[in-house]
Motif scaffolding. Structure first.
Motif, mmCIF file in Angstrom:
data_model
loop_
_atom_site.group_PDB
_atom_site.id
_atom_site.type_symbol
_atom_site.label_atom_id
_atom_site.label_comp_id
_atom_site.label_asym_id
_atom_site.label_seq_id
_atom_site.Cartn_x
_atom_site.Cartn_y
_atom_site.Cartn_z
ATOM 1 N N TYR A 195 1.077 -10.289 7.983
ATOM 2 C CA TYR A 195 1.743 -10.453 6.692
ATOM 3 C C TYR A 195 2.262 -9.120 6.153
ATOM 4 C CZ TYR A 195 2.272 -11.090 1.660
ATOM 5 O OH TYR A 195 2.742 -11.052 0.377
ATOM 6 N N PRO A 196 1.416 -8.069 6.110
ATOM 7 C CA PRO A 196 1.942 -6.788 5.611
ATOM 8 C C PRO A 196 3.160 -6.287 6.392
ATOM 9 C CG PRO A 196 -0.428 -6.703 5.667
ATOM 10 C CD PRO A 196 -0.041 -8.000 6.320
ATOM 11 N N TYR A 219 6.140 -8.576 5.510
ATOM 12 C CA TYR A 219 6.477 -8.352 4.103
ATOM 13 C C TYR A 219 7.254 -7.058 3.937
ATOM 14 C CZ TYR A 219 5.714 -7.253 -0.847
ATOM 15 O OH TYR A 219 5.887 -6.918 -2.149
ATOM 16 N N SER A 220 6.746 -5.966 4.514
ATOM 17 C CA SER A 220 7.420 -4.689 4.288
ATOM 18 C C SER A 220 8.759 -4.643 5.007
ATOM 19 C CB SER A 220 6.524 -3.516 4.699
ATOM 20 O OG SER A 220 6.020 -3.712 5.977
ATOM 21 N N LEU A 236 5.500 5.251 -3.565
ATOM 22 C CA LEU A 236 4.223 5.030 -4.235
ATOM 23 C C LEU A 236 3.971 5.907 -5.445
ATOM 24 C CD1 LEU A 236 1.547 4.415 -1.495
ATOM 25 C CD2 LEU A 236 2.146 2.966 -3.397
ATOM 26 N N PHE A 278 10.062 0.855 -3.735
ATOM 27 C CA PHE A 278 9.301 0.378 -2.589
ATOM 28 C C PHE A 278 10.207 -0.159 -1.485
ATOM 29 C CE2 PHE A 278 6.052 -2.391 -0.538
ATOM 30 C CZ PHE A 278 5.271 -1.346 -0.115
ATOM 31 N N HIS A 317 0.783 3.708 4.184
ATOM 32 C CA HIS A 317 1.218 3.640 2.790
ATOM 33 C C HIS A 317 2.091 2.434 2.502
ATOM 34 C CE1 HIS A 317 0.076 7.902 3.030
ATOM 35 N NE2 HIS A 317 -0.397 7.613 1.846
ATOM 36 N N ILE A 318 2.735 1.914 3.552
ATOM 37 C CA ILE A 318 3.587 0.753 3.360
ATOM 38 C C ILE A 318 2.757 -0.524 3.434
ATOM 39 C CG2 ILE A 318 5.396 -0.576 4.539
ATOM 40 C CD1 ILE A 318 6.361 1.747 2.792
ATOM 41 N N ILE A 319 1.749 -0.474 4.313
ATOM 42 C CA ILE A 319 0.928 -1.656 4.547
ATOM 43 C C ILE A 319 -0.025 -1.927 3.399
ATOM 44 C CG2 ILE A 319 -0.945 -2.488 6.017
ATOM 45 C CD1 ILE A 319 0.688 -2.054 8.221
ATOM 46 N N ILE A 320 -0.403 -0.875 2.701
ATOM 47 C CA ILE A 320 -1.529 -1.003 1.784
ATOM 48 C C ILE A 320 -1.233 -1.975 0.631
ATOM 49 C CG2 ILE A 320 -0.958 0.970 0.293
ATOM 50 C CD1 ILE A 320 -4.054 1.533 0.490
ATOM 51 N N ILE A 321 0.017 -2.022 0.199
ATOM 52 C CA ILE A 321 0.313 -2.891 -0.948
ATOM 53 C C ILE A 321 0.199 -4.374 -0.580
ATOM 54 C CG2 ILE A 321 2.087 -3.541 -2.614
ATOM 55 C CD1 ILE A 321 2.843 -0.584 -2.676
ATOM 56 N N PRO A 322 0.906 -4.834 0.475
ATOM 57 C CA PRO A 322 0.688 -6.237 0.859
ATOM 58 C C PRO A 322 -0.759 -6.536 1.248
ATOM 59 C CG PRO A 322 2.172 -5.121 2.413
ATOM 60 C CD PRO A 322 2.001 -4.221 1.250
ATOM 61 N N LEU A 323 -1.445 -5.577 1.845
ATOM 62 C CA LEU A 323 -2.839 -5.828 2.205
ATOM 63 C C LEU A 323 -3.690 -6.040 0.954
ATOM 64 C CD1 LEU A 323 -4.856 -6.033 4.546
ATOM 65 C CD2 LEU A 323 -5.380 -3.622 4.186
ATOM 66 N N TYR A 324 -3.425 -5.231 -0.057
ATOM 67 C CA TYR A 324 -4.122 -5.383 -1.332
ATOM 68 C C TYR A 324 -3.883 -6.784 -1.906
ATOM 69 C CZ TYR A 324 -4.778 -4.889 -6.395
ATOM 70 O OH TYR A 324 -5.147 -5.077 -7.690
ATOM 71 N N VAL A 325 -2.633 -7.211 -1.858
ATOM 72 C CA VAL A 325 -2.303 -8.538 -2.383
ATOM 73 C C VAL A 325 -3.069 -9.621 -1.613
ATOM 74 C CG1 VAL A 325 -0.430 -10.197 -2.671
ATOM 75 C CG2 VAL A 325 -0.038 -7.793 -3.177
ATOM 76 N N LEU A 326 -3.117 -9.484 -0.285
ATOM 77 C CA LEU A 326 -3.864 -10.437 0.540
ATOM 78 C C LEU A 326 -5.327 -10.495 0.128
ATOM 79 C CD1 LEU A 326 -2.977 -10.108 4.334
ATOM 80 C CD2 LEU A 326 -2.631 -12.031 2.807
ATOM 81 N N MET A 327 -5.912 -9.319 -0.027
ATOM 82 C CA MET A 327 -7.342 -9.228 -0.341
ATOM 83 C C MET A 327 -7.641 -9.889 -1.689
ATOM 84 S SD MET A 327 -8.932 -7.925 2.062
ATOM 85 C CE MET A 327 -8.809 -6.915 3.503
ATOM 86 N N ILE A 333 -8.430 1.905 -2.946
ATOM 87 C CA ILE A 333 -7.515 0.887 -3.448
ATOM 88 C C ILE A 333 -8.170 -0.499 -3.416
ATOM 89 C CG2 ILE A 333 -5.265 -0.240 -3.070
ATOM 90 C CD1 ILE A 333 -4.925 2.585 -4.070
ATOM 91 N N LEU A 334 -9.023 -0.739 -2.430
ATOM 92 C CA LEU A 334 -9.539 -2.096 -2.239
ATOM 93 C C LEU A 334 -10.855 -2.390 -2.958
ATOM 94 C CD1 LEU A 334 -8.664 -2.697 1.521
ATOM 95 C CD2 LEU A 334 -7.372 -3.342 -0.509
ATOM 96 N N LYS A 394 -3.246 3.509 -7.658
ATOM 97 C CA LYS A 394 -4.017 2.268 -7.804
ATOM 98 C C LYS A 394 -3.511 1.468 -9.005
ATOM 99 C CE LYS A 394 -8.744 0.504 -7.907
ATOM 100 N NZ LYS A 394 -8.734 -0.432 -6.789
ATOM 101 N N ILE A 413 -0.059 -0.064 -8.058
ATOM 102 C CA ILE A 413 -0.183 -1.171 -7.103
ATOM 103 C C ILE A 413 -0.730 -2.408 -7.809
ATOM 104 C CG2 ILE A 413 -1.434 -1.969 -5.058
ATOM 105 C CD1 ILE A 413 -1.229 0.845 -3.947
#
Lengths: 289, 271, 404
Positions: A25-26, A29-30, A251, A257, B116-126, B210-211, C69, C72
């Motif tokens: 998904y990430p 998505y990106s 960020l 983004f 840094h790109i992955i972290i935002i969608p991963l956060y949303v998933l979590m 972040i998580l 943080k 986001i």
């Protein structure tokens, strides 16, 4: 045969699941976001097609980060690889105290990157130890210290990076050396091959698999160099790299983004091409066994 | 002649050692300085030291909690990686199906996209799955990591398949071959993997920060970053904390070192 | 589908807890070092005692990555109820409709606090001033004495500052007149802006129509700034120049109240003075910023959240905070008049400086404008650009951003 196929799949399941659940998904998505004008704080986003990619290629900040990243990769990997191999050969022999040396060489690799970068920020500054030693050795030190000069900042960070990484790759070479059956050397010695012949005809070819790992992983890590830059120079003095650029535009201050994601995928393509070339160079030329 | 060569060898070894550990000695020295002492080019002959910085760190009982969290997450992830990376690496290295090739492509692929790109969608998933701010968020996605798979795969490829074939002829089951024959042979690579995974986790900052948000589940690197005040770095305490953080990994290395160098001699490849 | 079940269960649990009559508010904040963290925890506990129906869930953020943080979380609609924001962040969040308009909640006591202007966007107030911050001139007294100044000397004008910096620089043995910031994002421009404002320059004309970044006075200010750097500058990042100042190697630096905290907590052996930012004619203008408390626009209990914000920012709690953190600039007017600040000569400098301090325009595009100004300073001071030319380029960049 079907059983064997099923088994192959089951063994791969842990990764398959992790990939599908957490990373797919990430990634998708990106990739999509890279074609939009998504700002982090705004819920709206519009499809802009290839606009982000087009503006990136004419963005001087992006081009500068591209250039610095290439310098970083090309300037560190040969050194790291050769030094790591030399160290591995050095501590592979039987001699007293080798455990101490091995641990000592490995120590930088198990210290947090942030902490190392902070330590070197201090050592590199005017009046720091490295500047002091350099001036003792008669070398010229930039007026404000190594990190505050366009001509030395990036190279200073690269030197630190080599210093930090060699221990880890030494360890992997060491593990690789252990996979070479001793009998091969014995029979080579019997047939009269000298140390150097043995190194080039046995050691190097048989290290090819771990060598490939080292070169590929080191390239990927170097293409993505970030923490060092973030802690030491914040991309100033011509040290901005691609991931730093992505971080800064996506960020922190600017929150673009979509733009940053597009940059990440340009980086992705570059790394992929580079890695493919390495796989090709390291492809098995003859069947070893 | 021999003596000269030995001396030369030790001279080189020592010179490299000095270069490798000097910055860390600096770190250790700073951690023993009084708070507020100057840290630039301090007097080498000055032997005053204090253990106060270390004591301060352990003053609050929170530190024990952070240590526990780091250790718990670190051990769980490391054990997971040893088993799972080995399984996945074996199937990629030894089976030649299309699926396996594609598996390997995804492994390399994921490495190439910046965190840094992955972290935002991963956060949303979590958040969506209710894993945000739980230990699961710190463990599940990292139980098998691409670098580890790649490392072990490359290592397995450097081991002659004759051992497995011999076992197969002897009638051993595939699982037995996997865990009784191949896994022991991979000990050097798995030891490197264990060190690397544990170390990476032990020092990981961005994702845990972040998580998670509860203090009760935060880890050492986050705690050390929180210890820093606005605008100033408390060098002495930071260096003390970092010094402490190195110890578990170093201990693990010393233990694992034997596995790495034991290698094939102990595993006993006899062709 | 287990995830869905889990999610539903959590939802149910959340409902159940609100049925029980307890409101839970999440608060994200940055004050985490050992001297201030216990006070934050105490204040939260006290609030919970006074308001048994409200529970505060506190999350600590690091200075290095805390903003990420926050962004986001807000970017994915999962931000906390109450959040600490730096003054230069408010416009960006407000422009995206992410914050609660505090208007009707604060009417009663708005005169009791300074700093509202920094939280006002489109004539609405989106954050409550908490602890403000400004920069003053620090000088090393011992170096001044060695340069033959008597103990009453204080530089009031730029010319006096330059003269003293020169004399200290001439002491030799690695002594420098002026601590000059290396290009560091969000820091470098904060050092130039005091010069900029002290020379009477403005970013925009009063009617907001024209960008005046390259005016004669702005160019003059940058030229002065560059001269100090070129002739007497010790260059490092903010931390580095503060270290060198505390080690006794620099005559003058611009710094904030955190330096007072370091000097005290680290027990530094330094004799120093603090004074207002010099000007062409006294006084000059310094930089004003600060930490604010904002409430998430999506917060379900705005009344409770505002009660908490008003509790934390009350004069008594501001004094408590400042004492523990050695902060010098409470936003509460009543707190500023407290004996604690008035009896300390250095804190008094900071309180006075607030009167002669300006803050950047509240503008969601400020980050771009800031970056343009910073690049101009960088190019003129560290690169080969001429001050006038660099500022002209910055003005062009800002006009481009504004015409989008």
């Amino acid at each position: 045969m079907r059983w064997s196929k099923a088994r192959a799949l089951v063994l791969g399941l842990p990764w398959l699941l992790t990939f599908a659940l957490f990373w797919l998904y990430p990634i998708v998505y990106s990739l999509i976001i890279g074609f939009t004008d998504k700002q982090l704080l705004s819920p709206e986003r519009h499809w802009v097609g290839l606009d982000n990619y087009r503006s990136l290629l004419s963005d001087p900040a992006f081009i500068a980060s591209l250039k610095n990243t290439f310098i970083f990769v090309v300037g560190t990997i040969p050194f790291t690889t050769v030094i790591a191999l030399a160290l591995a050969l050095l501590v592979n022999r039987e001699f007293r105290g080798r455990g101490v040396f091995r641990s000592g060489y490995f120590l930088p690799s198990i210290t947090s990157m942030v902490v190392i970068a902070l330590i070197f920020t201090n050592l590199y500054q005017r009046g720091g130890y490295i500047a002091y030693l350099a001036s003792l050795a008669g070398l010229s030190v930039p007026e404000h210290g190594f990190l505050y000069s366009d001509s030395t900042a990036l190279y200073s960070i690269m030197a630190m990076d080599v210093w930090m990484a060699v221990g880890y790759y030494m360890l992997i070479f060491l593990a690789g050396l252990k996979s070479i059956p001793g009998e091969l050397y014995e029979s080579a010695a019997v047939s009269g091959a000298g140390r150097i012949r043995q190194f080039f005809s046995i050691t190097l070819p048989l290290l090819r698999p771990v060598g490939l790992f080292i070169v590929v992983i080191n390239s990927i890590k170097s293409f993505q160099v970030f923490v060092e830059i973030f802690v030491m120079t914040k991309g100033k003095f011509d040290t901005s790299t691609m991931v730093y650029f992505i971080y800064e535009t996506g960020l922190t201050t600017k929150f673009q983004f979509g733009y940053a994601s597009a940059a990440a995928y340009i980086l992705f393509v570059i790394i992929a091409v580079f890695a493919a070339a390495q796989f090709w160079l390291f492809r098995r030329k003859q069947v070893v066994w | 002649m021999r003596a000269v060569r030995t001396t030369l060898r030790y001279a080189v070894l020592l010179a490299v050692l000095v270069i490798m550990v000097f910055p860390l000695l600096w770190m250790f020295r700073v951690s023993l300085l009084e708070t507020g002492a100057s840290i630039s080019l301090f007097d080498v002959s000055n032997l005053d030291f204090t253990l106060q910085n270390y004591l301060d760190l352990f003053e609050s009982d929170r530190m024990a909690r952070f240590l526990f969290n780091s250790a718990f997450v670190g051990v769980a992830v490391t054990l997971g990686n040893i088993l799972f990376c080995f399984m996945v690496a074996y199937t990629i290295a030894r089976y030649r199906y299309i699926v396996n090739k594609m598996l390997f492509v995804t492994v390399i692929l994921i490495l190439m996209i910046p965190a840094h790109i992955i972290i935002i969608p991963l956060y949303v998933l979590m958040v969506r799955w209710g894993l945000y701010d739980t230990y699961w968020a710190l463990i599940l996605p990292w139980l098998v990591n691409p670098i580890g798979i790649f490392l072990v795969k490359q290592y397995i490829e450097s081991i002659p398949p004759s051992m497995e074939e011999a076992a197969r002829i002897d009638g051993a089951g595939e699982m037995a071959i996997l865990f009784r024959v191949v896994m022991p042979l991979c000990r050097p690579a798995l030891a490197v993997l264990a060190i690397q995974v544990f170390f990476t986790n032990w020092n990981s900052f961005l994702f845990p920060f972040i998580l998670t948000q509860r203090e009760g589940i935060r880890t050492i690197p986050v705690a050390l970053a929180l210890y820093q005040g606005h605008q100033a770095i408390d060098w002495q305490h930071l260096m003390a904390g970092s010094g402490i953080a190195v110890v578990p990994v170093l201990v693990l290395f010393v233990i694992m070192q034997r596995q790495i160098v034991a290698g094939i001699t102990a595993g006993g490849i006899k062709q | 589908m287990t995830m869905k079940t889990l999610f539903l269960t959590l939802m149910l649990l959340a409902c159940a807890s609100s049925i029980a009559g307890k409101t839970t508010l999440t608060w994200w904040q940055f004050w985490t070092d050992p001297s201030i963290k216990p006070v934050i925890a105490e204040m939260v506990a006290e609030f919970e005692r006074n308001n048994p129906d409200i529970k505060i869930e506190l999350t600590d953020l690091t200075w290095s990555n805390g903003h990420e943080k926050i962004v986001i979380a807000f970017g994915s609609q999962t931000g906390p109820d109450i959040v600490e924001l730096g003054s230069d962040w408010i416009a960006e969040f407000a422009a995206n409709n992410l914050l609660l308009d505090m208007g009707r909640h604060i009417e009663a006591d708005s005169a009791d606090f300074d700093g509202w202007a920094m939280a006002t966007y489109n004539e609405k107030v989106f954050a409550h001033p908490w602890i403000l911050g400004t920069r003053v001139l620090f000088a090393n007294r011992r170096l001044l004495e060695r340069a033959d100044y008597d103990s009453t000397f204080v530089p009031l004008t730029f010319d006096q500052l330059k003269e003293a910096a020169r004399k200290i620089n001439e002491l030799g043995e690695k002594k420098y007149g002026w601590g000059s910031n290396a290009p560091e994002k969000h820091r470098l421009y904060k050092k130039y802006m005091p010069f900029f404002w002290s020379f009477g320059a403005q970013v925009y004309s009063d009617d907001g129509k024209y960008c005046l970044l390259a005016s004669d006075s702005a160019v003059l200010a940058l030229t002065e700034y560059k001269e100090l750097h070129d002739k007497y500058g010790y260059v490092a990042n903010q931390r580095g120049i503060e270290d060198a100042f505390l080690d006794g190697n620099i005559g003058f630096i611009l710094s904030g109240d955190w330096l007072l905290k370091r000097i005290e907590l680290e027990n530094r052996d330094i004799s120093f003075l603090t004074t207002l930012m010099p000007g062409r004619q006294r006084p000059g203008r310094s930089f004003l910023g600060g930490e604010f408390l904002a409430v998430n626009g999506a917060c379900e209990h705005p009344e409770a959240a505002m009660r908490f914000v008003q509790f934390i920012t009350s004069p008594e709690n501001q004094i408590r905070f400042c004492r523990a953190n050695r902060s010098a600039n409470p936003s509460s007017v009543k707190a500023q008049q407290d004996e604690y600040f008035q009896s300390n000569i250095h804190l008094r400098t900071f309180i006075q400086q607030m009167i002669f301090a300006k803050h950047p325009p509240v503008d969601p595009d400020w980050v771009y404008m800031e970056a343009a100004i910073e690049e101009a300073v960088e190019s003129a001071v560290f690169g080969s650009g001429l001050p006038a030319q660099s500022l002209l380029e910055a003005r062009k960049k800002i006009e481009n951003v504004k015409s989008r």
